[in-house]
Design an enzyme around this catalytic site. Structure first.
Site, PDB file in Angstrom:
ATOM      1  CG  ASP A   2     -17.188 -27.699   7.330  1.00 37.28           C
ATOM      2  OD1 ASP A   2     -17.833 -27.279   8.307  1.00 37.28           O
ATOM      3  OD2 ASP A   2     -17.719 -28.190   6.328  1.00 37.28           O
ATOM      4  CG  HIS A  19     -17.340 -21.278  15.953  1.00 35.37           C
ATOM      5  ND1 HIS A  19     -17.199 -22.035  14.803  1.00 35.37           N
ATOM      6  CD2 HIS A  19     -18.670 -21.071  16.101  1.00 35.37           C
ATOM      7  CE1 HIS A  19     -18.406 -22.266  14.287  1.00 35.37           C
ATOM      8  NE2 HIS A  19     -19.316 -21.703  15.058  1.00 35.37           N
ATOM      9  CG  LEU A 113       2.226 -16.397   5.223  1.00 34.27           C
ATOM     10  CD1 LEU A 113       2.523 -17.386   6.334  1.00 34.27           C
ATOM     11  CD2 LEU A 113       0.799 -16.009   5.265  1.00 34.27           C
TER      12      LEU A 113
HETATM   13  C1  IPE Z   1     -16.853 -24.155  10.330  1.00 36.01           C
HETATM   14  O1  IPE Z   1     -17.394 -24.998  11.296  1.00 36.01           O
HETATM   15  C2  IPE Z   1     -16.742 -22.725  10.773  1.00 36.01           C
HETATM   16  C3  IPE Z   1     -17.654 -21.744  10.143  1.00 36.01           C
HETATM   17  C4  IPE Z   1     -18.425 -21.918   9.100  1.00 36.01           C
HETATM   18  C5  IPE Z   1     -17.668 -20.444  10.765  1.00 36.01           C
HETATM   19  P1  IPE Z   1     -18.941 -25.290  11.280  1.00 36.01           P
HETATM   20  O2  IPE Z   1     -19.600 -24.271  12.133  1.00 36.01           O
HETATM   21  O3  IPE Z   1     -19.443 -25.362   9.873  1.00 36.01           O
HETATM   22  O4  IPE Z   1     -19.011 -26.703  11.987  1.00 36.01           O
HETATM   23  P2  IPE Z   1     -19.939 -27.946  11.594  1.00 36.01           P
HETATM   24  O5  IPE Z   1     -19.810 -28.171  10.112  1.00 36.01           O
HETATM   25  O6  IPE Z   1     -21.322 -27.579  11.983  1.00 36.01           O
HETATM   26  O7  IPE Z   1     -19.383 -29.066  12.395  1.00 36.01           O
HETATM   27 MG    MG Z   2     -19.847 -26.861   8.536  1.00 33.99          MG
END
Ligand code: IPE
Ligand code: MG
Length: 221
Positions: A2, A19, A113
């Site tokens: 996250d 991402h 793994l």
């Molecule tokens: C996590 O990062 C990745 C996924 C859910 C794909 P976020 O996209 O939730 O990033 P924030 O929480 O908005 O910063």
């Molecule tokens: Mg998030």
């Protein structure tokens, strides 16, 4: 995982940039896990709820997932990593499902793994689909006393041990419909670190915190 979006925003960039950088964190964690002999590492990559994000972000995430897993196949083979995708695969595109089948097929015999990518997954969805199958079993075998194992057997995680440790990044402190049933006795570690910054050192710290916990599983030591 996250905090990708916030990580990108902090740098004045589009969310997807976070991402992309997050994939590097997955790589770093996997590398450390291989080095440290960890038998299972799971990543909650995309929840059933994440389908509700703007279409452009969903499409980019799905493309990224397919591309990243294909790019890692040689690494998986070299390090004896078995790769699994678990979740509601009926919602994924044919193209992504084909990539998943190809990478899972090629790494199926690996004995090191196990890396699990939870895609289009939610804990409630998993419990529901398992309960439905269990109901069919009961119909064939009425009066059978139902035990927890009867449900576990039908979860998508059947045969995989329950997690010892959950790490949640970015300061959020909730389970967000992840492995609800399977985390009955999981230890939780929360960190403020955003996922794209979560690398080997953060992973080591989380494992150290886990090692200091006293696990009693509801019993007395
Ligand atoms: C996590 O990062 C990745 C996924 C859910 C794909 P976020 O996209 O939730 O990033 P924030 O929480 O908005 O910063
Ligand atoms: Mg998030």
């Amino acid at each position: 995982m996250d905090g990708n979006g916030r990580w990108a925003r902090e740098r004045g960039k589009e969310r997807v940039y976070g991402h992309f950088e997050g994939v590097e964190s997955v790589r770093a964690v996997m590398e450390a896990a291989v080095e440290w002999g960890i038998p299972y590492v799971s990543f909650f990559a995309f929840s059933e709820e994440n389908w509700g994000r703007p279409e452009a972000e969903v499409i980019t995430l799905m493309e990224l997932m397919g591309r990243a897993m294909l790019a890692e196949v040689d690494n998986f083979m070299q390090h004896d990593v078995r790769f699994l995708v678990l979740g509601n695969r009926s919602r994924l595109s044919d193209a992504l499902n084909a990539d998943i089948d190809s990478v899972m097929g090629r790494t199926a015999g690996n004995k090191g793994l196990t890396m699990i990518l939870f895609l289009s997954y939610s804990g409630q969805w998993d419990i529901l689909q398992a309960a439905e199958k269990m109901a069919h079993d009961l119909f064939d075998n009425p009066g059978h006393a139902v035990r927890p194992e009867d449900l576990s057997r039908h979860l998508v995680t059947a045969g995989i041990p329950d997690p010892d440790l959950l790490i949640r990044t970015s300061g959020e402190q909730r389970i967000s419909n992840y492995l609800l049933w399977q985390m009955a006795y999981t230890e939780f570690v929360f960190t403020e670190t955003l996922w794209p910054d979560f690398r080997k050192e953060s992973f080591r710290q989380a494992l150290e915190e886990y090692a200091s916990r006293d696990r009693r599983f509801g019993k007395i030591k």
